[in-house]
Design a protein around this motif. Structure first.
Motif, PDB file in Angstrom:
ATOM      1  N   MET A   1       1.256  -1.219   0.146  1.00 37.29           N
ATOM      2  CA  MET A   1       0.198   0.274   0.101  1.00 37.29           C
ATOM      3  C   MET A   1       1.091   1.530  -0.410  1.00 37.29           C
ATOM      4  O   MET A   1       1.842   1.577   0.933  1.00 37.29           O
ATOM      5  N   ASN A   2       0.568   2.100  -0.950  1.00 35.96           N
ATOM      6  CA  ASN A   2       1.530   3.263  -0.919  1.00 35.96           C
ATOM      7  C   ASN A   2       0.217   4.114  -0.345  1.00 35.96           C
ATOM      8  O   ASN A   2      -0.600   4.358  -0.185  1.00 35.96           O
ATOM      9  N   VAL A   3       1.164   6.467   0.291  1.00 42.49           N
ATOM     10  CA  VAL A   3       0.265   6.957   0.949  1.00 42.49           C
ATOM     11  C   VAL A   3       0.520   8.068   0.090  1.00 42.49           C
ATOM     12  O   VAL A   3       2.434   8.160  -0.469  1.00 42.49           O
ATOM     13  N   GLU A   4      -0.151   8.559  -0.594  1.00 41.94           N
ATOM     14  CA  GLU A   4      -0.147   9.974  -1.701  1.00 41.94           C
ATOM     15  C   GLU A   4      -0.672  11.111  -0.944  1.00 41.94           C
ATOM     16  O   GLU A   4      -1.868  10.529  -0.590  1.00 41.94           O
ATOM     17  N   VAL A   5       0.519  11.652  -0.600  1.00 41.83           N
ATOM     18  CA  VAL A   5      -0.471  13.110  -0.158  1.00 41.83           C
ATOM     19  C   VAL A   5      -0.172  14.290  -0.857  1.00 41.83           C
ATOM     20  O   VAL A   5       0.846  14.807  -1.547  1.00 41.83           O
ATOM     21  N   VAL A   6      -1.006  14.943  -1.344  1.00 36.80           N
ATOM     22  CA  VAL A   6      -1.502  16.413  -2.216  1.00 36.80           C
ATOM     23  C   VAL A   6      -1.627  17.172  -1.089  1.00 36.80           C
ATOM     24  O   VAL A   6      -2.470  18.013  -0.292  1.00 36.80           O
ATOM     25  N   LEU A   7      -0.494  18.280  -1.727  1.00 40.33           N
ATOM     26  CA  LEU A   7      -0.136  19.959  -0.728  1.00 40.33           C
ATOM     27  C   LEU A   7      -0.921  20.809  -1.160  1.00 40.33           C
ATOM     28  O   LEU A   7      -0.681  20.991  -2.848  1.00 40.33           O
ATOM     29  N   LEU A   8      -2.336  21.174  -0.879  1.00 39.52           N
ATOM     30  CA  LEU A   8      -2.865  22.238  -1.853  1.00 39.52           C
ATOM     31  C   LEU A   8      -2.914  23.581  -1.115  1.00 39.52           C
ATOM     32  O   LEU A   8      -2.519  23.755   0.030  1.00 39.52           O
ATOM     33  N   ARG A   9      -2.579  24.402  -2.581  1.00 41.31           N
ATOM     34  CA  ARG A   9      -1.984  26.029  -2.779  1.00 41.31           C
ATOM     35  C   ARG A   9      -3.144  26.592  -3.736  1.00 41.31           C
ATOM     36  O   ARG A   9      -3.844  25.849  -4.164  1.00 41.31           O
ATOM     37  N   HIS A  10      -4.039  28.159  -2.696  1.00 43.89           N
ATOM     38  CA  HIS A  10      -4.910  28.555  -3.893  1.00 43.89           C
ATOM     39  C   HIS A  10      -4.416  29.660  -4.024  1.00 43.89           C
ATOM     40  O   HIS A  10      -4.409  30.383  -3.281  1.00 43.89           O
ATOM     41  N   ASP A  11      -3.811  30.808  -4.982  1.00 42.46           N
ATOM     42  CA  ASP A  11      -4.378  31.945  -5.128  1.00 42.46           C
ATOM     43  C   ASP A  11      -5.773  32.108  -6.230  1.00 42.46           C
ATOM     44  O   ASP A  11      -6.081  31.724  -7.259  1.00 42.46           O
ATOM     45  N   PRO A  12      -5.963  32.865  -4.689  1.00 38.60           N
ATOM     46  CA  PRO A  12      -6.917  33.875  -6.299  1.00 38.60           C
ATOM     47  C   PRO A  12      -6.638  34.026  -7.640  1.00 38.60           C
ATOM     48  O   PRO A  12      -8.099  34.167  -8.335  1.00 38.60           O
ATOM     49  N   THR A  13      -5.764  34.412  -7.459  1.00 35.92           N
ATOM     50  CA  THR A  13      -5.570  35.027  -9.398  1.00 35.92           C
ATOM     51  C   THR A  13      -5.048  34.090  -9.868  1.00 35.92           C
ATOM     52  O   THR A  13      -5.374  33.437 -11.091  1.00 35.92           O
TER      53      THR A  13
END
Length: 153
Positions: A1-13
């Motif tokens: 089994m693998n653990v995948e991590v999505v590191l999210l960011r958001h910029d309004p533009t």
């Protein structure tokens, strides 16, 4: 089994962007703890949200458990733009549920839509996101449906 991590960011533009990290799950170690370690979060870190958003089987039979981490603890590292967070990968064959064209962008888009759902239904997540008004506005523009959610007429 693998653990995948999505590191999210958001910029309004610029919109959504992410980094993806993946590692094998070690024996006797919880997936949650593994996700926090991969994201370089301390055990008592309360500044980041960590949430399991999905799992899938790869073509070679490996199970991947995906976690979303927000905000990205290293926002200066290069990220990948998520240009279509509304796109849903679906199988065209009802007896074969795994989409044949599944890409990482589909998995990340699912995680973002899952976050949109949590922002509306999970008090702890809503509190975490409350000060990030641009992100909340972007999430509220997305359908808040998660995989398996059924709405009855």
């Amino acid at each position: 089994m693998n653990v995948e991590v999505v590191l999210l960011r958001h910029d309004p533009t610029e919109g959504f962007a992410y980094r993806r990290l993946i590692t094998a799950l070690g024996g006797g170690v919880s997936p949650d703890r593994t996700a926090r370690r991969v994201a370089a979060l301390g055990e008592h870190d309360q500044l980041h949200m960590v949430h399991s958003t999905s799992w899938r089987a790869t073509r070679d039979g490996c199970i991947v458990l995906t976690y979303l981490v927000h905000p990205d603890p290293e926002p200066d590292r290069p990220g990948i733009p998520l240009t279509e967070p509304h796109v849903i990968a679906c199988s065209s064959r009802p007896g074969h549920p795994a989409p044949t064209d599944l890409e990482i962008a589909h998995v990340v888009a699912h995680a973002v839509r899952h976050l949109a759902f949590l922002e509306r239904t999970d008090r702890a997540v809503a509190i975490h996101l409350a000060a990030r008004t641009g992100l909340v506005r972007a999430l509220r523009r997305l359908p808040a449906a998660v995989a398996g959610e059924v709405q009855y007429a």
